[in-house]
Design a protein around this motif. Structure first.
Motif, PDB file in Angstrom:
ATOM      1  N   SER A 161       0.830  -1.203   0.000  1.00 58.37           N
ATOM      2  CA  SER A 161       0.000   0.000   0.000  1.00 58.37           C
ATOM      3  C   SER A 161       0.864   1.253   0.000  1.00 58.37           C
ATOM      4  N   ASN A 162       1.951   1.241   0.762  1.00 52.66           N
ATOM      5  CA  ASN A 162       2.865   2.393   0.796  1.00 52.66           C
ATOM      6  C   ASN A 162       3.567   2.573  -0.548  1.00 52.66           C
ATOM      7  N   ILE A 163       3.947   1.449  -1.174  1.00 55.58           N
ATOM      8  CA  ILE A 163       4.601   1.517  -2.482  1.00 55.58           C
ATOM      9  C   ILE A 163       3.651   2.065  -3.534  1.00 55.58           C
ATOM     10  N   ASN A 164       2.413   1.589  -3.537  1.00 55.73           N
ATOM     11  CA  ASN A 164       1.421   2.069  -4.504  1.00 55.73           C
ATOM     12  C   ASN A 164       1.055   3.529  -4.252  1.00 55.73           C
ATOM     13  N   LYS A 165       1.018   3.916  -2.995  1.00 51.79           N
ATOM     14  CA  LYS A 165       0.718   5.308  -2.652  1.00 51.79           C
ATOM     15  C   LYS A 165       1.772   6.233  -3.238  1.00 51.79           C
ATOM     16  N   LYS A 166       3.037   5.810  -3.190  1.00 45.01           N
ATOM     17  CA  LYS A 166       4.124   6.612  -3.745  1.00 45.01           C
ATOM     18  C   LYS A 166       3.953   6.794  -5.244  1.00 45.01           C
ATOM     19  N   ASN A 167       3.530   5.736  -5.953  1.00 48.07           N
ATOM     20  CA  ASN A 167       3.310   5.838  -7.394  1.00 48.07           C
ATOM     21  C   ASN A 167       2.186   6.805  -7.717  1.00 48.07           C
ATOM     22  N   VAL A 168       1.133   6.791  -6.919  1.00 47.71           N
ATOM     23  CA  VAL A 168       0.012   7.720  -7.126  1.00 47.71           C
ATOM     24  C   VAL A 168       0.484   9.162  -6.958  1.00 47.71           C
ATOM     25  N   GLU A 169       1.305   9.401  -5.949  1.00 42.99           N
ATOM     26  CA  GLU A 169       1.828  10.749  -5.713  1.00 42.99           C
ATOM     27  C   GLU A 169       2.670  11.221  -6.890  1.00 42.99           C
ATOM     28  N   ILE A 170       3.453  10.312  -7.462  1.00 42.77           N
ATOM     29  CA  ILE A 170       4.289  10.659  -8.616  1.00 42.77           C
ATOM     30  C   ILE A 170       3.425  11.008  -9.825  1.00 42.77           C
ATOM     31  N   MET A 171       2.386  10.208 -10.071  1.00 40.53           N
ATOM     32  CA  MET A 171       1.496  10.468 -11.210  1.00 40.53           C
ATOM     33  C   MET A 171       0.751  11.781 -11.044  1.00 40.53           C
ATOM     34  N   MET A 172       0.340  12.084  -9.821  1.00 29.67           N
ATOM     35  CA  MET A 172      -0.369  13.348  -9.567  1.00 29.67           C
ATOM     36  C   MET A 172       0.545  14.538  -9.801  1.00 29.67           C
ATOM     37  N   ALA A 173       1.811  14.394  -9.417  1.00 27.61           N
ATOM     38  CA  ALA A 173       2.770  15.482  -9.626  1.00 27.61           C
ATOM     39  C   ALA A 173       2.997  15.718 -11.114  1.00 27.61           C
ATOM     40  N   ALA A 174       3.055  14.645 -11.885  1.00 31.26           N
ATOM     41  CA  ALA A 174       3.284  14.767 -13.325  1.00 31.26           C
ATOM     42  C   ALA A 174       2.066  15.333 -14.051  1.00 31.26           C
ATOM     43  N   ALA A 175       0.883  15.193 -13.452  1.00 30.30           N
ATOM     44  CA  ALA A 175      -0.349  15.614 -14.121  1.00 30.30           C
ATOM     45  C   ALA A 175      -0.785  17.033 -13.756  1.00 30.30           C
ATOM     46  N   ARG A 176      -0.042  17.728 -12.918  1.00 30.68           N
ATOM     47  CA  ARG A 176      -0.436  19.072 -12.495  1.00 30.68           C
ATOM     48  C   ARG A 176      -0.238  20.073 -13.630  1.00 30.68           C
ATOM     49  N   PRO A 177      -1.296  20.606 -14.194  1.00 30.62           N
ATOM     50  CA  PRO A 177      -1.159  21.536 -15.323  1.00 30.62           C
ATOM     51  C   PRO A 177      -0.577  22.881 -14.918  1.00 30.62           C
ATOM     52  N   GLU A 178      -0.802  23.268 -13.660  1.00 30.87           N
ATOM     53  CA  GLU A 178      -0.339  24.591 -13.251  1.00 30.87           C
ATOM     54  C   GLU A 178       1.176  24.670 -13.141  1.00 30.87           C
ATOM     55  N   ASN A 179       1.808  23.498 -12.983  1.00 32.81           N
ATOM     56  CA  ASN A 179       3.265  23.500 -12.834  1.00 32.81           C
ATOM     57  C   ASN A 179       3.985  23.618 -14.168  1.00 32.81           C
ATOM     58  N   GLU A 180       3.333  23.154 -15.252  1.00 32.13           N
ATOM     59  CA  GLU A 180       3.939  23.157 -16.580  1.00 32.13           C
ATOM     60  C   GLU A 180       5.365  22.584 -16.504  1.00 32.13           C
ATOM     61  N   LEU A 181       5.428  21.352 -16.017  1.00 32.46           N
ATOM     62  CA  LEU A 181       6.728  20.722 -15.825  1.00 32.46           C
ATOM     63  C   LEU A 181       7.513  20.629 -17.124  1.00 32.46           C
ATOM     64  N   ALA A 182       8.778  20.869 -17.043  1.00 29.27           N
ATOM     65  CA  ALA A 182       9.660  20.700 -18.198  1.00 29.27           C
ATOM     66  C   ALA A 182       9.791  19.215 -18.496  1.00 29.27           C
ATOM     67  N   GLN A 183      10.145  18.894 -19.746  1.00 23.23           N
ATOM     68  CA  GLN A 183      10.248  17.498 -20.148  1.00 23.23           C
ATOM     69  C   GLN A 183      11.251  16.742 -19.288  1.00 23.23           C
ATOM     70  N   ILE A 184      12.329  17.425 -18.895  1.00 21.87           N
ATOM     71  CA  ILE A 184      13.337  16.766 -18.074  1.00 21.87           C
ATOM     72  C   ILE A 184      12.762  16.376 -16.720  1.00 21.87           C
ATOM     73  N   SER A 185      11.855  17.214 -16.196  1.00 25.01           N
ATOM     74  CA  SER A 185      11.227  16.912 -14.907  1.00 25.01           C
ATOM     75  C   SER A 185      10.284  15.727 -15.039  1.00 25.01           C
ATOM     76  N   ILE A 186       9.516  15.686 -16.145  1.00 23.66           N
ATOM     77  CA  ILE A 186       8.604  14.568 -16.386  1.00 23.66           C
ATOM     78  C   ILE A 186       9.378  13.263 -16.537  1.00 23.66           C
ATOM     79  N   ASP A 187      10.501  13.331 -17.265  1.00 21.66           N
ATOM     80  CA  ASP A 187      11.336  12.137 -17.428  1.00 21.66           C
ATOM     81  C   ASP A 187      11.874  11.662 -16.087  1.00 21.66           C
TER      82      ASP A 187
END
Length: 230
Positions: free
Chosen positions: A132-158
């Motif tokens: 559950s802790n491992i899966n929770k970490k993956n969810v947090e990573i996906m949410m960070a990558a999906a934040r439109p307001e951050n406009e993450l650079a490609q290097i950050s997404i990678d």
């Protein structure tokens, strides 16, 4: 002579009763606060969810359900509260022949359930706590990558993708090691066939090769053998 015959009959009856208990699952417990509803004992023998026993509750949350069970496997307790809402109404339990006790509440049926009487279920809870802790970490990573307001650079997404991949590999490694370290538990083949069936075959083969004879001949042990033979 008659006394001898009666003694043989009594001994046979006791042995028959003992054999029946070894092949019977009894699920008993209490659903606090439940005034009305139906509790179903379910499992998936092949590919379809099947109800094997049920009890209607009226005014008292206590229940007892039974079915034949020769090998430990996953069962479900489904509570139909007649409220047209299926959320939080199903409990997963790794059942074993014998008596399993479930204590829970009607409004938090699946989240506050306390299950005792099954060593396999204790192992399942131990495994799922870390996963559950491992899966929770993956969810947090996906949410960070999906934040439109951050406009993450490609290097950050990678970078986030690399972190996610490593976290997924961590989950596989934990699952494999947990199965190998619990080779005498029925949880080992279950993890292999239900949690990581797409893992490298050499790891699945190692898990199967480490199983005790009893576990290898169980429901999930046989399913693991079939998976390896495909």
């Amino acid at each position: 002579m008659k006394n001898y015959i009666y003694a043989l009959i009594a001994l046979f009856a006791l042995n028959s009763c003992g054999d029946n208990q070894k092949d019977t699952l009894t699920v008993t417990g209490n659903i606090k606060g439940l005034k009305k509803g139906t509790v179903y004992l379910q499992h998936i023998p092949d590919s379809i969810l099947v109800s094997v026993d049920s009890v209607t509750i009226k005014g008292d949350g206590k229940f007892t359900l039974q079915t034949e069970l020769k090998s430990p496997e996953i069962f479900y307790l489904y509570l139909d509260k007649k409220d047209n809402n299926d959320i939080n109404d199903r409990i997963t339990l790794f059942a074993e022949p014998g008596t399993v006790t479930v204590q829970t509440d009607w409004n938090t049926f699946d989240t506050t359930a306390k299950i005792t009487g099954s060593e396999s279920h204790e192992k399942l809870e131990e495994y799922r706590k870390t996963m559950s802790n491992i899966n929770k970490k993956n969810v947090e990573i996906m949410m960070a990558a999906a934040r439109p307001e951050n406009e993450l650079a490609q290097i950050s997404i990678d970078s986030l993708q690399n972190i996610s991949n490593r976290n997924t590999q961590r989950g596989y490694a934990y699952s494999i090691n947990f199965a190998l370290n619990n080779k005498t538990s029925f949880i080992a083949p279950y993890i292999a066939v239900k949690e990581i069936p797409d893992a490298n075959k050499k790891y699945l083969d190692s898990i199967y090769g480490s199983l005790s004879e009893e576990v290898a001949n169980s429901k999930y042990g046989k399913e693991l053998a079939q998976l390896l033979n495909k």
